[in-house]
Motif scaffolding. Sequence first.
Motif, PDB file in Angstrom:
ATOM      1  N   PRO A   1       0.801  -1.238   0.000  1.00 39.62           N
ATOM      2  CA  PRO A   1       0.000   0.000   0.000  1.00 39.62           C
ATOM      3  C   PRO A   1       0.824   1.273   0.000  1.00 39.62           C
ATOM      4  CG  PRO A   1      -0.083  -1.061   2.151  1.00 39.62           C
ATOM      5  CD  PRO A   1       0.608  -2.017   1.234  1.00 39.62           C
ATOM      6  N   VAL A   2       2.053   1.246   0.514  1.00 45.57           N
ATOM      7  CA  VAL A   2       2.879   2.455   0.507  1.00 45.57           C
ATOM      8  C   VAL A   2       3.486   2.687  -0.882  1.00 45.57           C
ATOM      9  CG1 VAL A   2       4.972   3.526   1.426  1.00 45.57           C
ATOM     10  CG2 VAL A   2       3.368   2.378   2.976  1.00 45.57           C
ATOM     11  N   ALA A   3       3.948   1.608  -1.522  1.00 44.69           N
ATOM     12  CA  ALA A   3       4.615   1.762  -2.812  1.00 44.69           C
ATOM     13  C   ALA A   3       3.633   2.180  -3.903  1.00 44.69           C
ATOM     14  CB  ALA A   3       5.310   0.454  -3.198  1.00 44.69           C
ATOM     15  N   ARG A   4       2.397   1.709  -3.838  1.00 42.85           N
ATOM     16  CA  ARG A   4       1.465   1.963  -4.939  1.00 42.85           C
ATOM     17  C   ARG A   4       1.132   3.445  -5.124  1.00 42.85           C
ATOM     18  NH1 ARG A   4      -1.927  -3.700  -4.368  1.00 42.85           N
ATOM     19  NH2 ARG A   4      -0.873  -4.715  -6.122  1.00 42.85           N
ATOM     20  N   PRO A   5       0.703   4.173  -4.085  1.00 41.94           N
ATOM     21  CA  PRO A   5       0.431   5.594  -4.338  1.00 41.94           C
ATOM     22  C   PRO A   5       1.672   6.378  -4.725  1.00 41.94           C
ATOM     23  CG  PRO A   5       0.249   5.086  -1.989  1.00 41.94           C
ATOM     24  CD  PRO A   5       0.356   3.783  -2.710  1.00 41.94           C
TER      25      PRO A   5
END
Length: 507
Positions: free
Chosen positions: A164-168
């Motif tokens: 979830p951190v890498a995607r945005p």
Amino acid sequence: MDGAAETRRSTRSGVAGLLGAATSGLFGFVLAVVITRGYGTTGAGAFFAAIGVVTVAAAICTLGAETGLIWALPRRRAGAAGDGARALPVAMIPPLLVAVLVAVGGAWVAGPLAGRLLGSAGGPLLVVTFAAVPVVVAMNLLLAVVRCVRPMRSYVAVQFLLLPVARPLLVGAAVLAGGGLLAGMTGWLVPAAMALLVCLILVAGPLGIGAGARLRPRPGDWATFWRFALPRAASAAIDAGSMWIGVLLTSALAGPADAGVFGAVGRYVLAGQLAMQGLRVATAPQLSRLLGRGERVAAAAVHRQLTGWGLVLSWPVYLLLAVFAPAFLALFGPEFTAGAAAMTVLALAMLVNTGVGNVQSLLLMGGRSGLHLAAALAGLLVTVGGGMALIPAHGATGAAVAWAAGIVTENLCAATFARLVVRQPLVDARMLAAAATTVAGVGLAAVAGLAVAGRDIAGLLLAVATLATVCVGLLTLSRVRRGIRVTMVQIRGQAPAGAPPRTSKGR
């Protein structure tokens, strides 16, 4: 292990899962803002539809094997001398073969599908989406292994932090660089490949891979594993695709703009479910061990405790979403406030979902994947049938009503089946008291916000401030403080002072 020890174990795992889920929810919301602000309603509709394609395709191709691993591995021995590694070829070879076939076939038919589902820019986007399916399938399978052979923090680090951190960050970088939907979707998919590599490293040591562990399955391993997993294959696809089926139907029957609105609403609804998700992923292997030993009393106690936690954490979110839907959706942009009615309907349905707790986990970890499939199919039929009837005339609101009806149907069926299987009470007085207190506290805060400032941002902020004041007031009650102290003791792994050991040998 006695009942008190099992409860302490579930508490520690549950807290780790909740912290991870909170982080995942925060960055999932950031991702939704990036997509909606960066691509608008039509572009966001195409983006959400592409995510729906890869999510549903990966869930179908996994064939229920990820749940099969979570059910099977806690009942096996890890290490080089154990039999845990033998489950990997059984669980992974068939899903990966199917995923490769779907990737090739999906890319071949991408052209005809793209225009209807994703708009004019959909061809290359859908090709990339299908090509990523084998990577996502392998990642999901190895994440299931990590849940069983590593401490909870390892799973949390990958599933609830890395992804979830890498995607945005990557999608946002694509937007800032002026990239189109293809660049943004690539940014959404790359973290799956990163997570796959991390999972390979994490599972090799505990299973003894490379240290002498036998990977060749015995003939009986295939029949035992797939007898459980195959019924789960269909229900897993339904579970993973519950929201995305609505997005795809809305895109096909009402257009990408309505699908973008419905997708934005769905992001909020799923974010509110993260507390239950965090609790479920933390305790599913524990429930498998307990139910495998026939310890139904202990399993039901763990379920009731975690359902109470999930209810207290989730219901305030859904009640506020229902009342102040326009304020939440305005954060995505003014054009998304058209989904306010859809959000209210879905938020109320999710009160049922979280109120019954993780009854699906009780069925699956008890080996009753067929009953879980029956409940999921009932919900799917209601969702799809309602969507076909309501979406053409009512757009996103019709999709929300159909999905809400499916949610309620599936959860009430699953709760009934779980009660029959476990043969222990799944609801107690503490849960009912927690529900009543939560509704009263949030209701008071919501009325205050509505009376002064309506359903806009100002009303929401006032309601949140009032709710915070109510929570501080509850902390002054000795009973509440005592409950918090007991929970903190459980997190540290100690028995409460003076508490006698309890055994749970329910059969």
